[in-house]
Design a protein around this motif. Structure first.
Motif, PDB file in Angstrom:
ATOM      1  N   ILE A   1       0.985  -1.129  -0.094  1.00 57.24           N
ATOM      2  CA  ILE A   1      -0.063   0.067   0.072  1.00 57.24           C
ATOM      3  C   ILE A   1       0.832   1.241   0.105  1.00 57.24           C
ATOM      4  N   GLY A   2       0.984   1.862  -1.215  1.00 53.29           N
ATOM      5  CA  GLY A   2       1.881   3.202  -1.343  1.00 53.29           C
ATOM      6  C   GLY A   2       3.366   2.665  -1.267  1.00 53.29           C
ATOM      7  N   HIS A   3       4.115   3.031  -0.506  1.00 51.19           N
ATOM      8  CA  HIS A   3       5.610   2.608  -0.268  1.00 51.19           C
ATOM      9  C   HIS A   3       5.642   1.645   0.992  1.00 51.19           C
ATOM     10  N   ARG A   4       4.574   0.869   1.458  1.00 52.26           N
ATOM     11  CA  ARG A   4       4.448   0.053   2.674  1.00 52.26           C
ATOM     12  C   ARG A   4       4.094  -1.334   2.338  1.00 52.26           C
ATOM     13  N   ARG A   5       4.853  -2.460   3.151  1.00 51.64           N
ATOM     14  CA  ARG A   5       4.356  -3.377   2.791  1.00 51.64           C
ATOM     15  C   ARG A   5       3.356  -4.274   3.954  1.00 51.64           C
ATOM     16  N   LEU A   6       2.237  -4.726   3.596  1.00 54.83           N
ATOM     17  CA  LEU A   6       1.254  -4.873   4.548  1.00 54.83           C
ATOM     18  C   LEU A   6       1.525  -6.412   5.404  1.00 54.83           C
ATOM     19  N   PRO A   7       1.714  -6.362   6.726  1.00 60.15           N
ATOM     20  CA  PRO A   7       2.153  -7.658   7.176  1.00 60.15           C
ATOM     21  C   PRO A   7       1.135  -8.819   6.879  1.00 60.15           C
ATOM     22  N   GLN A   8       1.334 -10.010   7.134  1.00 62.14           N
ATOM     23  CA  GLN A   8       0.588 -10.860   6.752  1.00 62.14           C
ATOM     24  C   GLN A   8      -0.293 -11.182   7.877  1.00 62.14           C
ATOM     25  N   ALA A   9       0.043 -10.899   9.165  1.00 64.69           N
ATOM     26  CA  ALA A   9      -0.735 -10.708  10.258  1.00 64.69           C
ATOM     27  C   ALA A   9      -1.867  -9.936  10.119  1.00 64.69           C
ATOM     28  N   ALA A  10      -1.663  -8.748   9.617  1.00 61.71           N
ATOM     29  CA  ALA A  10      -3.005  -7.683   9.427  1.00 61.71           C
ATOM     30  C   ALA A  10      -3.828  -8.173   8.298  1.00 61.71           C
ATOM     31  N   GLN A  11      -3.503  -9.077   7.451  1.00 64.07           N
ATOM     32  CA  GLN A  11      -3.983  -9.807   6.314  1.00 64.07           C
ATOM     33  C   GLN A  11      -4.871 -10.942   6.852  1.00 64.07           C
ATOM     34  N   ARG A  12      -4.385 -11.422   7.677  1.00 61.75           N
ATOM     35  CA  ARG A  12      -5.250 -12.610   8.353  1.00 61.75           C
ATOM     36  C   ARG A  12      -6.291 -12.098   9.337  1.00 61.75           C
ATOM     37  N   GLN A  13      -5.715 -10.900  10.093  1.00 61.77           N
ATOM     38  CA  GLN A  13      -6.990 -10.209  10.997  1.00 61.77           C
ATOM     39  C   GLN A  13      -8.065  -9.671  10.075  1.00 61.77           C
ATOM     40  N   ALA A  14      -7.759  -9.158   9.105  1.00 64.42           N
ATOM     41  CA  ALA A  14      -8.866  -8.689   8.218  1.00 64.42           C
ATOM     42  C   ALA A  14      -9.913  -9.510   7.772  1.00 64.42           C
ATOM     43  N   VAL A  15      -9.139 -10.495   7.475  1.00 66.86           N
ATOM     44  CA  VAL A  15     -10.006 -11.745   6.954  1.00 66.86           C
ATOM     45  C   VAL A  15     -10.725 -12.374   8.039  1.00 66.86           C
ATOM     46  N   SER A  16     -10.245 -12.784   9.119  1.00 64.40           N
ATOM     47  CA  SER A  16     -10.946 -13.125  10.213  1.00 64.40           C
ATOM     48  C   SER A  16     -11.948 -12.258  10.725  1.00 64.40           C
ATOM     49  N   ILE A  17     -11.955 -11.007  10.825  1.00 64.99           N
ATOM     50  CA  ILE A  17     -12.968  -9.910  11.308  1.00 64.99           C
ATOM     51  C   ILE A  17     -14.256 -10.058  10.201  1.00 64.99           C
ATOM     52  N   SER A  18     -13.824 -10.042   8.754  1.00 63.48           N
ATOM     53  CA  SER A  18     -14.736 -10.070   7.983  1.00 63.48           C
ATOM     54  C   SER A  18     -15.625 -11.427   8.109  1.00 63.48           C
ATOM     55  N   LEU A  19     -14.843 -12.552   8.061  1.00 64.65           N
ATOM     56  CA  LEU A  19     -15.668 -13.770   8.080  1.00 64.65           C
ATOM     57  C   LEU A  19     -16.525 -13.839   9.323  1.00 64.65           C
ATOM     58  N   VAL A  20     -15.875 -13.497  10.343  1.00 66.52           N
ATOM     59  CA  VAL A  20     -16.710 -13.531  11.660  1.00 66.52           C
ATOM     60  C   VAL A  20     -17.900 -12.740  11.544  1.00 66.52           C
ATOM     61  N   GLY A  21     -17.790 -11.517  10.994  1.00 68.91           N
ATOM     62  CA  GLY A  21     -19.077 -10.510  10.969  1.00 68.91           C
ATOM     63  C   GLY A  21     -20.049 -11.354   9.782  1.00 68.91           C
ATOM     64  N   VAL A  22     -19.517 -11.924   8.776  1.00 74.34           N
ATOM     65  CA  VAL A  22     -20.773 -12.631   8.054  1.00 74.34           C
ATOM     66  C   VAL A  22     -21.277 -13.574   8.507  1.00 74.34           C
ATOM     67  N   ALA A  23     -20.699 -14.282   9.253  1.00 72.62           N
ATOM     68  CA  ALA A  23     -21.269 -15.712   9.823  1.00 72.62           C
ATOM     69  C   ALA A  23     -22.220 -15.120  11.076  1.00 72.62           C
ATOM     70  N   LEU A  24     -21.711 -14.092  11.524  1.00 72.91           N
ATOM     71  CA  LEU A  24     -22.796 -13.732  12.837  1.00 72.91           C
ATOM     72  C   LEU A  24     -23.979 -13.272  12.112  1.00 72.91           C
ATOM     73  N   VAL A  25     -23.988 -12.016  11.161  1.00 73.79           N
ATOM     74  CA  VAL A  25     -25.005 -11.771  10.291  1.00 73.79           C
ATOM     75  C   VAL A  25     -25.903 -12.699   9.704  1.00 73.79           C
ATOM     76  N   ALA A  26     -25.276 -13.922   9.250  1.00 72.10           N
ATOM     77  CA  ALA A  26     -26.232 -14.905   8.366  1.00 72.10           C
ATOM     78  C   ALA A  26     -26.637 -15.688   9.789  1.00 72.10           C
ATOM     79  N   VAL A  27     -26.281 -16.092  10.886  1.00 76.19           N
ATOM     80  CA  VAL A  27     -26.994 -16.926  12.043  1.00 76.19           C
ATOM     81  C   VAL A  27     -28.068 -15.875  12.387  1.00 76.19           C
ATOM     82  N   SER A  28     -27.667 -14.683  12.589  1.00 76.09           N
ATOM     83  CA  SER A  28     -28.995 -13.765  13.311  1.00 76.09           C
ATOM     84  C   SER A  28     -29.896 -13.523  12.495  1.00 76.09           C
ATOM     85  N   THR A  29     -29.692 -13.177  11.025  1.00 77.89           N
ATOM     86  CA  THR A  29     -30.784 -13.430  10.028  1.00 77.89           C
ATOM     87  C   THR A  29     -31.819 -14.783  10.277  1.00 77.89           C
ATOM     88  N   TYR A  30     -31.063 -15.847  10.131  1.00 72.79           N
ATOM     89  CA  TYR A  30     -31.705 -16.980  10.188  1.00 72.79           C
ATOM     90  C   TYR A  30     -32.714 -16.968  11.570  1.00 72.79           C
TER      91      TYR A  30
END
Length: 451
Positions: free
Chosen positions: A343-372
């Protein structure tokens, strides 16, 4: 007082998750007790425990969903309690989130103890006090400016008495900056749909509060030099602008001829109303258009905007624009076959990538279960239920009008969803960021077919 409470909590608990959940839980319980008092209602009759709990949770979690009309059901005392809970919730969010942002980035640089026996670099209590003081002063200053603007408009444009104008200005300034969305009119802000002197200050407060203190502090110092901005600020500003523009255009295209929303307005009013509708899903919850009168396609656009939310370390909810932006860069790098995410002149750590994926998928799962679950508990259709669930999870407060008709079980589900939606992403994000394990070996690699 806030610093003392923060210090006591930090000394009592050993992990950020305990501080967040306990602090918000205590505030909700205190708010429920106050709103259950007879003095909190206009009728003088005590509100039911579920009504008090729902309203207190919505206020502390700065959501804005309501099962009763705020302006007519609650007395002056009740409204003051709600405003106080909004202020506590907003300041608590910004303070804790800012401290965790600084904690993870290590920008203040002093090794001391903020959490007892924490396993990472931490801040000294002098730094904690400075950060908390700056956040509080920044928040109060923004609210004061918006309150003055709104008070002047209510005085000059609507002939409100001075005391009433001040009260309306302060209440809605607090509600707007903290992204709460509580209003004192039965139709929220629909009566001001074409009034830029009401809509634009409130929209500005929502945007500033939603950007977060770290981003606003950096912008105040280096707004003329974007090349010096951190990755956090670059991603937050860029994604925010993109979503605001895209949301405004989507509402204009979809609702232009809808007689229930934009159809009866002139061109300037349509643009203002569409922009306001694009700002509010950042998790404010005000509405100047009839949400129930929108087309389902506009509900879907609003769902997406609500789920993304606002900036990190701000009063907004959702998975955050930084998470959404980081995922976009991850996808772009993968499509180009790049070994690293830059991003620009900076490299994104793999840990930050995993955190972004984790938060997004947990959010999707929570919305899906609650909608049901809400579909099972209520007779409403999928589009309205999904809208309500995303609004609660992202602490937005917008509704198609079914909140009061979800029944006791549905309302309890929404209460839990608001609480988890407010504390969950911050708790999960801090837990993932502060949890850093090292392993002295690697297992053999095996490629897996993906897609």
């Amino acid at each position: 007082m806030i610093v003392g409470m923060a210090s006591a909590l930090l000394q009592r608990f050993q992990h950020p998750a305990q501080v967040i959940v306990t602090g918000f839980g205590v505030a909700v319980l205190l708010g429920t007790g106050l709103l259950a008092l007879p003095a909190a209602t206009e009728s003088g009759e005590p509100a039911g425990w579920l009504t008090a709990l729902f309203t207190a949770t919505s206020a502390v979690c700065v959501t804005g969903l309501a099962v009763v009309d705020t302006g007519t059901h609650w007395s002056f005392f009740g409204e003051v309690v709600i405003a106080g809970l909004i202020q506590i919730g907003g300041l608590g969010i910004m303070t804790l989130a800012t401290l965790f942002t600084v904690l993870v980035s290590g920008r203040l640089g002093l090794r001391a103890r903020i959490f007892a026996q924490a396993e990472t670099k931490t801040l000294s209590m002098s730094d904690v006090r400075r950060v908390v003081r700056n956040v509080v002063l920044f928040s109060l200053a923004c609210e004061a400016v918006i309150a003055v603007l709104l008070t002047g408009r209510f005085l000059a444009g609507y002939g409100e008495p001075f005391g009433r104008a001040v009260y309306l200005g302060v209440f809605h300034a607090v509600s707007a900056f903290n992204n709460a969305g509580f209003a004192l009119w039965p139709d929220n802000l629909m009566g001001f749909v074409t009034d830029p002197w009401i809509c634009l200050p409130i929209a500005a407060a929502v945007i500033v509060g939603g950007l977060g203190f770290p981003v606003m502090f950096e912008l105040s110092r280096a707004w003329r030099h974007p090349s010096r901005w951190s990755v956090l600020t670059r991603v937050t500003v860029a994604v925010t602008v993109i979503l605001l523009v895209a949301g405004t255009l989507a509402f204009l295209v979809t609702e232009w001829r809808n007689p229930g929303t934009l159809g009866g307005l002139d061109h300037g009013g349509k643009v203002l109303a569409a922009f306001f509708a694009a700002v509010m899903p950042r998790t404010a919850g005000f509405n100047s258009l009839d949400i129930a009168g929108m087309y389902p396609s506009s509900w879907l656009v609003t769902d997406l905007l609500m789920f993304v939310g606002g900036g990190s370390a701000g009063t907004a909810g959702g998975i955050k624009v930084t998470t959404f932006g980081l995922l976009a860069f991850v996808i772009w790098a993968e499509m180009r076959g790049e070994p690293d995410v830059n991003i620009g002149h900076r490299r994104l750590p793999q840990a930050a990538q995993r955190q972004a994926v984790s938060i997004s998928l947990v959010g999707v799962a929570l919305v899906a279960v609650s909608t049901y679950l809400l579909l099972v508990l209520t007779p409403h259709g999928l589009d309205r239920v999904l809208f309500e669930v995303v609004s609660a999870f992202a602490t937005v407060g917008l509704s198609t009008g079914i909140t009061a008709d979800t029944g006791p079980a549905g309302q309890v589900l929404l209460v839990l969803l608001m609480f988890v939606g407010r504390t969950g992403p911050l708790t999960l994000g801090s837990a993932l960021a502060l949890k850093d394990r090292t392993r002295r070996y690697q297992l053999p690699e095996e490629r897996v077919i993906v897609g």
